[in-house]
Design a protein around this motif. Sequence first.
Motif, PDB file in Angstrom:
ATOM      1  N   GLY A  74      40.937  36.938  46.868  1.00  0.00           N
ATOM      2  CA  GLY A  74      40.930  37.234  45.435  1.00  0.00           C
ATOM      3  C   GLY A  74      40.617  36.008  44.595  1.00  0.00           C
ATOM      4  N   ASP A 106      40.933  34.858  40.669  1.00  0.00           N
ATOM      5  CA  ASP A 106      41.556  35.257  39.413  1.00  0.00           C
ATOM      6  C   ASP A 106      41.100  34.281  38.319  1.00  0.00           C
ATOM      7  OD1 ASP A 106      43.195  36.022  37.380  1.00  0.00           O
ATOM      8  OD2 ASP A 106      45.079  35.822  38.471  1.00  0.00           O
ATOM      9  N   CYS A 145      43.581  41.516  29.234  1.00  0.00           N
ATOM     10  CA  CYS A 145      42.714  42.678  29.472  1.00  0.00           C
ATOM     11  C   CYS A 145      42.349  43.365  28.156  1.00  0.00           C
ATOM     12  CB  CYS A 145      43.419  43.665  30.407  1.00  0.00           C
ATOM     13  SG  CYS A 145      42.282  44.878  31.114  1.00  0.00           S
ATOM     14  N   THR A 149      36.555  38.752  46.179  1.00  0.00           N
ATOM     15  CA  THR A 149      36.692  39.792  45.156  1.00  0.00           C
ATOM     16  C   THR A 149      37.233  39.233  43.845  1.00  0.00           C
ATOM     17  OG1 THR A 149      37.168  41.381  46.903  1.00  0.00           O
ATOM     18  CG2 THR A 149      37.741  42.047  44.671  1.00  0.00           C
ATOM     19  N   SER A 205      39.038  40.040  40.602  1.00  0.00           N
ATOM     20  CA  SER A 205      39.840  41.051  39.912  1.00  0.00           C
ATOM     21  C   SER A 205      40.990  40.304  39.233  1.00  0.00           C
ATOM     22  CB  SER A 205      40.247  42.104  40.932  1.00  0.00           C
ATOM     23  OG  SER A 205      41.518  42.525  40.827  1.00  0.00           O
ATOM     24  N   GLU A 237      41.026  41.716  33.244  1.00  0.00           N
ATOM     25  CA  GLU A 237      39.613  42.078  33.298  1.00  0.00           C
ATOM     26  C   GLU A 237      38.736  40.827  33.494  1.00  0.00           C
ATOM     27  OE1 GLU A 237      37.745  44.497  33.787  1.00  0.00           O
ATOM     28  OE2 GLU A 237      35.931  43.398  33.307  1.00  0.00           O
ATOM     29  N   LEU A 244      35.481  43.882  40.485  1.00  0.00           N
ATOM     30  CA  LEU A 244      36.165  45.062  39.969  1.00  0.00           C
ATOM     31  C   LEU A 244      36.247  44.901  38.449  1.00  0.00           C
ATOM     32  CD1 LEU A 244      39.249  45.437  42.382  1.00  0.00           C
ATOM     33  CD2 LEU A 244      36.889  46.095  42.754  1.00  0.00           C
ATOM     34  N   THR A 245      35.670  45.829  37.733  1.00  0.00           N
ATOM     35  CA  THR A 245      35.660  45.700  36.265  1.00  0.00           C
ATOM     36  C   THR A 245      36.149  46.984  35.608  1.00  0.00           C
ATOM     37  OG1 THR A 245      34.267  45.355  34.315  1.00  0.00           O
ATOM     38  CG2 THR A 245      33.171  46.300  36.220  1.00  0.00           C
ATOM     39  N   ASN A 246      36.730  46.839  34.421  1.00  0.00           N
ATOM     40  CA  ASN A 246      37.144  48.048  33.694  1.00  0.00           C
ATOM     41  C   ASN A 246      36.007  48.585  32.826  1.00  0.00           C
ATOM     42  OD1 ASN A 246      37.087  46.549  31.309  1.00  0.00           O
ATOM     43  ND2 ASN A 246      39.299  46.510  31.030  1.00  0.00           N
ATOM     44  N   LYS A 262      35.446  50.836  36.657  1.00  0.00           N
ATOM     45  CA  LYS A 262      36.485  51.814  36.324  1.00  0.00           C
ATOM     46  C   LYS A 262      35.964  52.806  35.289  1.00  0.00           C
ATOM     47  CE  LYS A 262      40.642  50.206  35.344  1.00  0.00           C
ATOM     48  NZ  LYS A 262      41.338  50.713  36.529  1.00  0.00           N
ATOM     49  N   ARG A 279      49.099  40.524  40.975  1.00  0.00           N
ATOM     50  CA  ARG A 279      47.652  40.691  41.180  1.00  0.00           C
ATOM     51  C   ARG A 279      47.316  41.008  42.635  1.00  0.00           C
ATOM     52  NH1 ARG A 279      46.228  34.190  40.638  1.00  0.00           N
ATOM     53  NH2 ARG A 279      47.300  33.622  42.529  1.00  0.00           N
TER      54      ARG A 279
END
Length: 258
Positions: free
Chosen positions: A23, A25, A33, A77, A79, A83, A108-110, A132, A219
Amino acid sequence: MTEHSPSSIYGPVKSWRLGWSLGVDVLCVDSICSFECVYCQLGKINRVTAEREVFVSTEKILDDLQKSDWQKADVITFSGSGEPTLAKNLGEVIEKIKELTHKPIVILTNSTLLHDEKVRKELLHADKIFCKLDAWSDETLRRFDHPHNSVSLEKIITGINHLRHGFDGFFAIQTMILRPMNDFEIEELAEIYHLIKPDEVQLNLPTRPVPKDYFVETRGNEVEYNQSFTQLKTISKTELEKIRQKLSNLTKLPIITR
Ligand code: SF4
């Protein structure tokens, strides 16, 4: 940032769809977000914003990466604590990590910032993007995702569409199913999927605990909760499968559930 600030790199953690995932961050100074989803595993979003800024320097992220077990990861990744597209240095970080590790990059996105061409350009360096999309109307968007007031469903769908049609990698939509859906609602959602034509749609249920407050470990996916948390009530797997089948019949797209 102080030297005691949390690492911007975590894992690798086992992911059911990606294998061992490291991950990144880019936000880890706080939970940040443009949504405050009712099911958010971070618990509480402390900074609700749609403004991009540099939260963690590229230098610190690369330094944290060097100290991590990145060689063991199958994928990298983005995430983390909210966001990732809110980080102004996202594009630069993606490029540098790719250069250094030669591992596939997953985002990974909203989807709330995809209407911004600059954001979309930065994401083109990724190998897989999961967008998302929980809602089929502004009313359901407000109810499920509690968006920042600059966000609308139309803007989200337009942004997703532009990105989808300019991106060569694997492109998926993730939808959290929060309650039973009637046929009209399923048709509305199917129409949006049909317009976007993703490589895959993933339907999820909100099974992860929602803590009362954010702490950086939320997270990851192996969290010990020292504070109270809420477990949301979900529809059954059988009901989810019925929704999946209807969506699949209407769109002819690969639609999976977990
Ligand atoms: S988009 Fe993700 S990080 Fe943001 S509130 Fe929703 S679940 Fe939490």
